[in-house]
Design an enzyme around this catalytic site. Structure first.
Site, mmCIF file in Angstrom:
data_model
loop_
_atom_site.group_PDB
_atom_site.id
_atom_site.type_symbol
_atom_site.label_atom_id
_atom_site.label_comp_id
_atom_site.label_asym_id
_atom_site.label_seq_id
_atom_site.Cartn_x
_atom_site.Cartn_y
_atom_site.Cartn_z
ATOM 1 N N SER A 577 56.029 44.943 7.539
ATOM 2 C CA SER A 577 57.332 44.322 7.286
ATOM 3 C C SER A 577 58.163 45.236 6.384
ATOM 4 O O SER A 577 57.624 46.010 5.586
ATOM 5 C CB SER A 577 57.149 42.972 6.605
ATOM 6 N N TYR A 590 53.748 37.146 -0.075
ATOM 7 C CA TYR A 590 53.993 37.776 1.227
ATOM 8 C C TYR A 590 54.223 39.276 1.086
ATOM 9 O O TYR A 590 53.608 40.092 1.787
ATOM 10 C CB TYR A 590 55.200 37.102 1.887
#
Length: 700
Positions: A577, A590
């Site tokens: 990501s 995250y």
């Protein structure tokens, strides 16, 4: 014949349905009925024809046209466009040009000159066989029960015993113009005969109506089935059992260990093979039999069989009563080298001055007592079909050896078909393989937006794909969608949790049994969470670390194990990501887990390089469309973090990007394909950002 193959064939002809059809449509109907049962003919095998009166598009006069199955195709699924159409008078005229058996191959070059109505479908080598039989409707099939007669030492006498004068017999002759003349001569000399058995080949039948022709084919095969049942009832096949089959779970476990090793040994120079495992009752009966080795060594008889399976299989030495799999694995390199040397010797013995060069010398079929059969080919469909062909060969050997002595096709005759110039020309006309042909990809999170888009991209390039996901309903839907689009042979599924070590190993074993191994891992399974650090519960932190760090570690570790078994390199692509490089507010768990993925990828790139295992990363950002993680709380949480409404989020991300463009799953898939393919063969340890531009996530 074995009990599972002994049931008589049903006559499926429907008069009412056929009556409403045109003559060509009835040919399609007849072909589909015959091809739908593997006891009648194998995949792609056999052919059918009808002689039809039609108007010549140039003269307007009625002419006789031969409709005959064209080169390639399968009787079970053939449509009108699968048939060649040729003027019968021009085919008859070819007899005047024929210079004899030493020149019969040149007759194939004349077939295009006989084409009716500019039909682009190429006529097959069997065209003269149908053209010169003086009957309007002709079937040529490869039934196991008939080939068992055709491959027996005394096949002529058996044919006479079973069928009397109704079905004749002709000695072995390679398909072509000369055999067409032989069939014509037989028909004219035996006007009451309904068909003929071709030694080591198959069955020709004919009739004056489509239904009569079809019925004769079915009745003839049933007559052979009935005769075999009377002759062999209660008798042990193949000399009886020499070994017992291992339990099904043990058979699959052994297949999972052996298939990647075999695959690695026969996949060289960038050309990978795909595997298929068959432990059906017919296969187990044969591999466990007393006569396994002598019968296997004789090779197959029908040309269709050995063109798909090579002239003979490789028998893997193994005693299921003392199952030492490690010893088998240790002996595989020598066993395969012996097979290759034997194949090269066969080529050297039989070659002609103008023979094509030797082709792949590796076995296609591998037989293992107690376990079953492995087949390997350029793609899954071909590997599966090769297995089906060898099951046909097993059925033939069972029947022939039970009532007589089974006879394989003479070595020189087999070679002359395998290395036939016409066969070579057909191979040369085949399209170039796609860039990922023979590769097997394992995609976690495969039922989600990025995972499914990635699977589509890899499938488009010829890869086989194992879709892995924890969401069983979504996985089922994705499998059905992709199977319909690309063919069920190319798609498999496995439902498991990436944090479960045992389940991960089992999923890779499943991939090994289904396809022979794995070449590409796309680690994409993911979750998302958002909370200020003071509100981040330990359970949220642990869940992110479990799925996004431990999960990536477990699937990568297992991929490394498979890659090192195969010893043909490997490829891992992490879907990380933008957040792995650029911190975001209220997403500490995250972002940290995603950062761990990137560093794990770098570590693995260092470890894998010596074994040609490449590891790279794709960093998406804000891929909302089709994404499962954006359908729940994550969208609301991210919107709250930026003080906006959830439906404003996609536009926010677009405007935030440097390029002012939205990022879609297909964009990520394109990057994955680049990293998984040879386009990036010299890249490892790299990161590709697919985020429409974000200065914070620049890697340098």
């Amino acid at each position: 014949m074995a009990e599972e193959r002994s049931a008589r064939l049903d006559n499926l002809w429907d008069d009412a349905r056929a009556a409403a059809m045109s003559e060509p449509d009835r040919l399609v109907y007849r072909s589909n009925l015959l091809g739908s049962d593997k006891r009648v003919t194998n995949y792609g095998g056999g052919n059918t024809s009808s002689k039809v009166t039609q108007k010549d598009p140039l003269t307007g006069e009625d002419v006789e046209v031969l409709w005959v199955k064209g080169s390639g195709g399968d009787s079970a699924s053939i449509k009108l466009d699968g048939f060649a159409t040729l003027y019968m008078d021009r085919l008859e005229a070819l007899k005047r040009l024929y210079r004899g058996v030493d020149h019969e191959d040149e007759m194939v070059g004349y077939l295009p000159h006989c084409t009716f109505n500019l039909n682009p479908r190429a006529a097959s080598i069997d065209t003269p066989l149908h053209a010169f039989v003086p009957r309007s409707y002709v079937d040529h099939m490869h039934p196991d029960a008939i080939i068992a007669i055709a491959a027996a030492k005394d096949s002529k006498a058996l044919t006479k015993e079973i069928f009397g004068d109704a079905i004749g017999w002709l000695p072995w002759k390679r398909p072509g113009f000369e055999l067409g003349l032989w069939l014509e001569k037989f028909c004219r000399e035996n006007p009451d005969a309904k068909g003929v058995v071709l030694e080591s080949h198959g069955l020709f039948t004919w009739g004056d109506t489509p239904k009569a022709c079809y019925t004769t084919t079915i009745d003839t095969i049933n007559q052979a089935i009935d005769w075999f049942e009377k002759q062999t009832g209660g008798r042990a096949a193949f000399g009886g059992a020499a070994a017992s089959a291992l339990p099904a779970a043990e058979r699959r476990a052994i297949a999972a260990r052996l298939m990647p090793r075999i695959r690695g040994l026969i996949s060289q120079n960038g050309i990978h093979k795909v595997g298929h495992f068959d432990d059906s009752a017919a296969v187990l009966e044969f591999v466990n039999a007393q006569q396994l080795e002598p019968l296997a060594a004789l090779g197959t008889s029908c040309p269709d069989h050995f063109l798909r399976t090579k002239i003979r299989p490789l028998v893997i030495g193994f005693d299921p009563a003392k199952p030492d799999v490690d010893n088998v694995i240790a002996g595989l390199p020598a066993a395969l080298e012996d097979y290759r040397a034997g194949y090269q010797a066969y080529y050297n013995r039989c070659r002609h001055p103008d023979s094509p060069g030797v082709r792949d010398p590796n076995a296609v079929v591998y037989l293992m007592p107690g376990v079953g059969m492995f087949t390997f080919a350029a793609d899954k469909a071909t590997a599966r079909i090769s297995a089906e062909f060898y099951v046909n060969a097993i059925n033939v050997m069972r029947g022939a050896s039970a009532v007589s002595t089974y006879v394989g096709l003479a070595e020189q005759e087999a070679f002359d078909i395998e290395y036939w110039q016409l066969e070579e020309a057909k191979l040369q006309r085949m399209p170039k393989p796609k860039s990922l042909a023979g590769r097997v990809a394992f995609v976690t999170g495969g039922a989600g937006g990025i995972g499914k888009a990635t699977a589509v991209r890899l499938l488009r390039e010829g890869a086989c794909v194992v879709l892995a996901d924890i969401d069983a309903p979504a996985l089922e839907n994705a499998s059905a969608e992709l199977g319909k689009a690309f063919g069920t042979d190319f798609v498999r599924t496995t439902q498991f949790d990436v944090t479960d070590e045992t389940a991960v190993a089992a999923a890779y074993a499943h991939a090994a049994v289904e396809y022979g191994g794995v070449d590409i891992l796309v680690s994409n399974a993911g979750i998302s969470s958002s909370a200020p650090i003071e509100d981040t519960e330990l359970s949220m932190w642990n869940r992110n670390m479990d799925i996004l760090a431990k999960g990536y570690f477990l699937v990568s570790r297992e991929a490394f194990r498979v890659f090192k078994q195969q010893q043909i390199g490997g490829n891992i692509v992490f879907i990380a990501s933008k957040n792995a490089l650029a911190a975001s507010p209220n997403a500490a768990a995250y972002c940290t887990a995603k950062a761990a993925e990137i560093h794990l990828a770098r570590c693995l790139a260092l470890e894998g390089a010596e074994d040609q295992i490449r590891v790279n990363t794709v960093n998406p950002d804000a891929v909302l469309r089709g994404s499962k993680i954006w359908t729940g709380e994550w969208r609301e949480q991210r919107a709250a973090a930026y003080a906006m409404e959830p439906d404003q989020l996609e536009e926010h991300y677009r405007k935030r990007s440097m390029l002012k463009r939205s990022v879609f799953p297909e964009d990520i898939a394109e990057a994955v394909y680049f990293l998984a393919s040879d386009l990036s063969a010299k890249s490892t340890g790299n990161i590709i950002n697919v985020d429409a531009g974000n200065a914070q996530s620049f890697t340098r």
